[in-house]
Design a protein around this motif. Structure first.
Motif, mmCIF file in Angstrom:
data_model
loop_
_atom_site.group_PDB
_atom_site.id
_atom_site.type_symbol
_atom_site.label_atom_id
_atom_site.label_comp_id
_atom_site.label_asym_id
_atom_site.label_seq_id
_atom_site.Cartn_x
_atom_site.Cartn_y
_atom_site.Cartn_z
ATOM 1 N N LEU A 172 0.817 -1.205 0.000
ATOM 2 C CA LEU A 172 0.000 0.000 0.000
ATOM 3 C C LEU A 172 0.855 1.262 0.000
ATOM 4 O O LEU A 172 0.446 2.293 -0.553
ATOM 5 N N THR A 173 2.042 1.191 0.592
ATOM 6 C CA THR A 173 2.927 2.361 0.644
ATOM 7 C C THR A 173 3.854 2.435 -0.565
ATOM 8 O O THR A 173 4.696 3.336 -0.649
ATOM 9 N N GLY A 174 3.728 1.478 -1.494
ATOM 10 C CA GLY A 174 4.500 1.538 -2.728
ATOM 11 C C GLY A 174 5.893 0.975 -2.636
ATOM 12 O O GLY A 174 6.705 1.201 -3.543
ATOM 13 N N ALA A 175 6.218 0.243 -1.551
ATOM 14 C CA ALA A 175 7.550 -0.350 -1.408
ATOM 15 C C ALA A 175 7.400 -1.820 -1.026
ATOM 16 O O ALA A 175 7.642 -2.194 0.128
ATOM 17 N N PRO A 176 6.961 -2.658 -1.980
ATOM 18 C CA PRO A 176 6.668 -4.067 -1.658
ATOM 19 C C PRO A 176 7.846 -4.759 -0.980
ATOM 20 O O PRO A 176 8.987 -4.681 -1.442
ATOM 21 N N ALA A 177 7.544 -5.420 0.150
ATOM 22 C CA ALA A 177 8.575 -6.144 0.893
ATOM 23 C C ALA A 177 7.987 -7.436 1.419
ATOM 24 O O ALA A 177 6.776 -7.568 1.616
ATOM 25 N N LYS A 178 8.867 -8.378 1.682
ATOM 26 C CA LYS A 178 8.428 -9.681 2.158
ATOM 27 C C LYS A 178 7.849 -9.556 3.565
ATOM 28 O O LYS A 178 8.369 -8.827 4.411
ATOM 29 N N SER A 179 6.747 -10.280 3.790
ATOM 30 C CA SER A 179 6.141 -10.286 5.124
ATOM 31 C C SER A 179 6.986 -11.125 6.066
ATOM 32 O O SER A 179 7.790 -11.956 5.646
ATOM 33 N N ASP A 180 6.774 -10.901 7.348
ATOM 34 C CA ASP A 180 7.499 -11.650 8.371
ATOM 35 C C ASP A 180 6.469 -12.266 9.319
ATOM 36 O O ASP A 180 6.278 -11.824 10.454
ATOM 37 N N VAL A 181 5.800 -13.290 8.832
ATOM 38 C CA VAL A 181 4.704 -13.912 9.564
ATOM 39 C C VAL A 181 5.158 -15.255 10.107
ATOM 40 O O VAL A 181 5.580 -16.135 9.346
ATOM 41 N N GLU A 182 5.073 -15.407 11.425
ATOM 42 C CA GLU A 182 5.472 -16.658 12.048
ATOM 43 C C GLU A 182 4.258 -17.506 12.393
ATOM 44 O O GLU A 182 3.143 -17.003 12.552
ATOM 45 N N ILE A 183 4.475 -18.794 12.545
ATOM 46 C CA ILE A 183 3.415 -19.723 12.918
ATOM 47 C C ILE A 183 2.918 -19.383 14.315
ATOM 48 O O ILE A 183 3.688 -19.063 15.220
ATOM 49 N N VAL A 184 1.625 -19.448 14.510
ATOM 50 C CA VAL A 184 1.008 -19.008 15.752
ATOM 51 C C VAL A 184 1.371 -19.910 16.933
ATOM 52 O O VAL A 184 1.579 -21.118 16.776
ATOM 53 N N LYS A 185 1.468 -19.316 18.103
ATOM 54 C CA LYS A 185 1.718 -20.052 19.348
ATOM 55 C C LYS A 185 0.831 -19.470 20.443
ATOM 56 O O LYS A 185 0.190 -18.431 20.241
ATOM 57 N N PRO A 186 0.760 -20.089 21.602
ATOM 58 C CA PRO A 186 -0.149 -19.605 22.651
ATOM 59 C C PRO A 186 0.139 -18.172 23.065
ATOM 60 O O PRO A 186 1.280 -17.708 23.047
ATOM 61 N N GLU A 187 -0.916 -17.485 23.443
ATOM 62 C CA GLU A 187 -0.857 -16.102 23.903
ATOM 63 C C GLU A 187 -0.892 -16.075 25.431
ATOM 64 O O GLU A 187 -1.536 -16.917 26.060
ATOM 65 N N GLN A 188 -0.206 -15.103 26.025
ATOM 66 C CA GLN A 188 -0.150 -15.016 27.479
ATOM 67 C C GLN A 188 -0.416 -13.582 27.933
ATOM 68 O O GLN A 188 -0.166 -12.623 27.199
ATOM 69 N N VAL A 189 -0.962 -13.455 29.134
ATOM 70 C CA VAL A 189 -1.202 -12.144 29.729
ATOM 71 C C VAL A 189 -0.823 -12.200 31.200
ATOM 72 O O VAL A 189 -1.013 -13.221 31.864
#
Length: 919
Positions: A692-709
């Protein structure tokens, strides 16, 4: 032998002598019979309840003198001295102090809400009778700190402390100890499989993290609904409600709601009950035509995508279409340059053309209770069935028709322990996706290739005749839409019926599912053994999922997907300093076969101050965690605007799809189609923000793991004069926050090659994928609530509360990440009423104000404007026929509002009801 016989006779005499019978009647301050009052001897695990006439009979193994205790939630506890056998007592129960109400959920053991180590909200029988809402479940919206988001007339989603959508996977709802969420959807469908109003004994709500005692997903909060035991509440009761709903879009429509409860105590050992309820009405119409891509645009825009208009999500780059036509020799190559390089969408259908808005709920449950020793040891079976029709808003708007849920539970326990096991089974019935219904009605009439080809050809013809570009687009759409199926015609209805009965999303929209959940848990309270030292509890649970959507939701086209998880916990509670200081420590260990194990500790301290012990201060630090949901892990669904692909390692290669390439793409790859595997969304995709900003770059998406709070909380409950004060403040820090990230997957090339992958973006040879991942950015939230209650003008109840909620998240640190906080910064709620303005007549008025807030979801993002709502009811009891008459209205001001972007606006509802034998 003789000595043994004499001893036996002597023992029998002692036992006979120890039997004491007490009879009596319980009434309220108007001398009306009080049904359901608890009568017990505090030192014994023996007791009974008053019947419909307020009468009771209690036989105990205790010789006089002793004290008899009479109590009920919301009323002052009375103590009566029993000095002789067959004594008759008459007791008047008066309205009591909310701080004296007993809750169980906070520590898994009965305690005064005043001394609870964490924040607890309670909604009892008295509150249900006095609620201004049309249903008791909707009445939860008036509790302090609670959000109720309305998807439709019969589907409300309860949440606390933010971070929720209608797929509210951070909040747990337990009904008689059973998680009644949909196994496939992983969230609760309102009160579809909940309780009938007549059978509710108590409702308790714990805001915030509760994983230390209740395991995974008790993250934002947990709601407990407990039903009436037939031993304690025998008899027949019923209600009937009738009214109307009024909405600008839907008009005025009738609503019917009825329920029956039958319970019988056959003996001191066996009792049974059955409940039935039926509700029917018309859902709130969703008719917004706001362009979700470019707010302010109308259908005149070539790439219009209306919020509640479906089918117009299908679009194509019109120049790319022209290139394909030129490659096929259908238009001259030089004509391609006359086509603008912009997207054009197909003409959609408005939502009211795609559903009948039937809102219906049918609930039935039956229970058998057996006490083999006529004491507190009990064996029970509970079976529940829920069938409903409603609108659910997730990635799309789904018409849930005859959606079916059932649960079956067997439980054994007494005051000190329980062991239970249950199964939840669902069937999607005739449910379907309204978006894909529109998409595939269009395609059944005319293929995308044919429609876009006609559009491009007509556009070129119009431009050749000298029409300006805007008019050429209008002429092209009119030409391509010639002969389009029109709602209300036989042809449209035939196509509609064909599409909603087809589970293949390439051609249909049927929502198919038969997922199951199996669960077992147990708890033992050693307090009766260790009370001189401390109160100690231990417990554990086991759960197994069996995903079975036949490939329509999950990637399970080759057979059901199974996985399991388990947990164990313990809690120690100790009172010190003349029982003014209460310390509580809990810890739980949970393990899923898909993830490493996780510990969840909780520490809390409460101190009761003041000479009259009327001030309680509390502080706690607790942790919560939640596993990725079944959909986070195993979904494989084309939602139209994006393809949803779960990130379980075993799921990434099961989602395989074939796409048609543009003419340029086909020429570049030598093939008219491309095959994309789900793994590409995580390993070969562009981040949406970079494109969308005109500078296509590879995403950095990791496999999901449990969430903590980690949640820090302080609070105070107390009484100052006539005013009851309840306040709390919290601060939450999240780790590995689970959310979605949209990426763009090119149909060819490797992201970063600066060649084919960029060509794919230029030629619209890509698809948006929604991934399930964790944010590396810091996500925090904090807030506070304060509640005040008092009596004014003598005996009138005045209560008010304020809630502040704030998200602390730097969007610039993770521009592609969306937290979906989805709650206003400020909320105010006020109630005013009197249960006895004069004899047997009462009323209640509720006011709610909500600040403006941003709603983020996979369906659409948008602003929810501030709104104010006033609800009211009046009621009159007729003790002579054991009935209550009630008139009520919701949203009296008539200003329609909505709590989530994309839903129907909530109008007014008026109702009248009569309740029998439930005084």
């Amino acid at each position: 032998m003789k000595k043994s016989l004499i001893f036996f006779i002597f023992l029998c005499c002692l036992i006979t002598h120890a039997q004491t019978t007490v009879t009596g009647r319980i009434v309220d301050n108007n001398n009306a019979p009080f049904m359901g009052a608890n009568i017990s001897v505090p030192e014994l695990s023996q007791g009974t309840v008053s019947d419909l006439n307020g009468d009771f009979i209690l036989t105990v193994s205790q010789t006089p003198p002793f004290n008899l205790q009479i109590s009920n939630v919301g009323y002052e506890t009375q103590s009566v001295s029993i000095t002789s056998n067959n004594q008759v007592v008459n007791v008047t129960l008066l309205e009591g102090d909310a701080l004296d109400e007993i809750v169980v959920s906070a520590s898994r053991t009965p305690e005064r809400i005043f001394e609870s180590p964490v924040t607890v909200e309670r909604f009892g029988i008295k509150d249900i009778k006095n609620t201004t809402a049309a249903t008791f479940y909707a009445g939860l919206e008036n509790l302090k700190g609670v959000d109720v988001n309305t998807s439709s007339l019969t589907f409300q989603s309860v949440n606390t402390r933010g971070f929720a959508t209608f797929a509210n996977t951070r909040f747990v709802q337990l009904v008689d100890g059973m998680d009644n969420s949909s196994p496939a959807l992983n969230f609760v469908l309102g009160n579809l499989l909940g309780m009938t109003e007549l059978d509710v004994n108590s409702i308790e709500l714990l805001p915030g993290a509760s994983s230390a005692l209740y395991g995974a997903n008790a993250f934002n909060g947990i709601l407990f609904m407990t039903s009436k035991n037939p031993f304690d509440f025998p008899g027949i009761s019923a209600y009937y409600k009738q009214g109307i709903t009024s909405q600008d879009a839907a008009g005025t429509n009738p609503v019917y709601d009825l329920g029956v409860r039958v319970a019988h105590k056959f003996s001191d050992k066996f009792a049974a009950k059955a409940n039935f309820s039926y509700l029917k009405g018309t859902d709130w119409f969703a008719v917004s035509e706001v362009d979700v891509l470019s707010p302010g645009n109308t259908r005149a825009d070539p790439n219009y995508d209306g919020l509640n208009v479906y089918g117009d999500e299908v679009s194509a780059n019109i120049r790319g279409v022209g290139q394909s036509l030129a490659a096929a020799g259908l238009i001259p190559a030089e004509a391609v340059a006359l086509l603008p390089s912009e997207n054009v969408s197909r003409t959609g259908y408005a939502e009211p053309s795609l559903t009948d808005y039937n809102a219906e709920s049918i609930k039935f449950d039956a229970a058998l209770h057996y006490r083999p020793f006529a004491d507190d040891f009990e064996i029970s079976y509970l079976g529940k069935v829920g069938i409903g029709s409603t609108i659910y808003q997730g990635a799309n708007r789904y018409a849930l028709n005859d959606f079916f849920l059932q649960q079956h539970k067997i439980e054994v326990g007494n005051d000190n322990f329980f062991v239970r096991g249950y199964i939840t089974d669902e069937d999607a019935g005739d449910s379907y996706d309204t978006r894909f219904t529109a998409i595939n009605i269009n395609r059944l009439w005319k293929s995308d290739q044919q429609w876009f080809g006609q559009y491009a050809g007509a556009f070129l013809g119009a431009r050749g005749q000298g029409l300006p570009e805007e008019q050429a687009h209008g002429f092209a759409r009119q030409t391509a839409d010639t002969g389009r199926l029109v709602p209300g015609t036989v042809e449209f209805q035939n196509a509609f019926n064909q599409v909603i009965s087809d589970p293949n999303l390439a051609t249909g929209s049927k929502f198919q599912d038969a997922t199951q959940l199996r669960h077992a848990d147990a708890n033992y309270n050693f307090s009766h053994i260790t009370q001189d030292f401390a109160d100690i509890q231990v417990g554990g649970s086991y759960r197994q999922y069996k995903l079975n959507s036949s490939g329509t939701i999950f990637t399970d086209s080759d057979g059901p997907i199974k996985y399991s998880e388990y947990g164990v916990y313990t809690q120690i509670q100790k009172k010190l300093l003349e029982e003014r200081l209460k310390l509580t420590g809990s810890i739980r260990y949970d393990k899923s076969e898909l993830f490493d194990g996780n510990f969840s500790p909780r520490l809390s301290a409460g101190y009761t101050a003041g000479a009259d012990r009327s001030h309680n201060f509390r502080a706690s630090v607790q942790t919560g965690f939640r596993y990725p949901t079944t959909q986070d892990l195993f979904i494989g669904l084309d939602a139209g605007r994006a393809i949803l692909v779960g990130s379980a390692e075993s799921n990434l290669d099961r989602d395989v799809r074939t796409f048609t390439l543009s003419g340029v793409g086909a020429a570049a790859t030598g093939s008219p189609t491309a095959t994309v595997v789900g793994r590409a969304a995580y390993e070969n995709s562009f981040s949406l923000n970079s494109v969308l900003t005109g500078a296509p770059a590879k995403s950095d998406v990791e496999i999901v793991k449990p969430e903590q709070v980690t949640a820090f909380e302080v609070g105070y409950r107390g009484r100052t004069g006539k005013v009851i004060i309840d306040l709390n403040a919290y601060y939450n820090t999240y780790q590995d926050f689970i959310s979605n990230e949209t990426v763009l997957v090119p149909f060819y090339g490797e992201v970063g090659d600066n060649a084919l992958s960029l060509l794919a973006l230029q030629q619209s040879d890509f698809k948006a994928y929604q991934t399930y991942t964790n944010s590396s950015a810091d996500v925090k939230s904090y807030g506070a609530t304060i509640g005040l209650g008092t009596k004014v003008f003598g005996n009138f109840d005045l209560d008010g509360n304020y809630t502040y909620s704030k998200e602390d998240f730097d969007q610039s640190s993770a521009p592609d990440f969306r937290t979906s906080f989805n709650t206003p910064n400020h909320k105010v709620k006020v109630s005013f009423g009197n249960t006895e303005v004069f004899t047997n007549f009462g009323f209640n008025v509720n006011y709610r104000w909500s600040d403006t807030y941003l709603w983020q979801s996979t369906f659409a993002d948008g602003t929810v404007p501030a709104f104010s709502v006033v609800d009211a009811q009046v009621n009159y009891k007729v003790p002579s026929i054991k009935s209550t008459f009630k008139l009520g209205a919701t949203n009296i001001g008539g200003n329609e509002y909505f709590t989530a972007f994309g839903t129907g606006h909530i109008g007014q509802q008026y109702y009248a009801s009569i309740t029998f034998n439930n005084l």
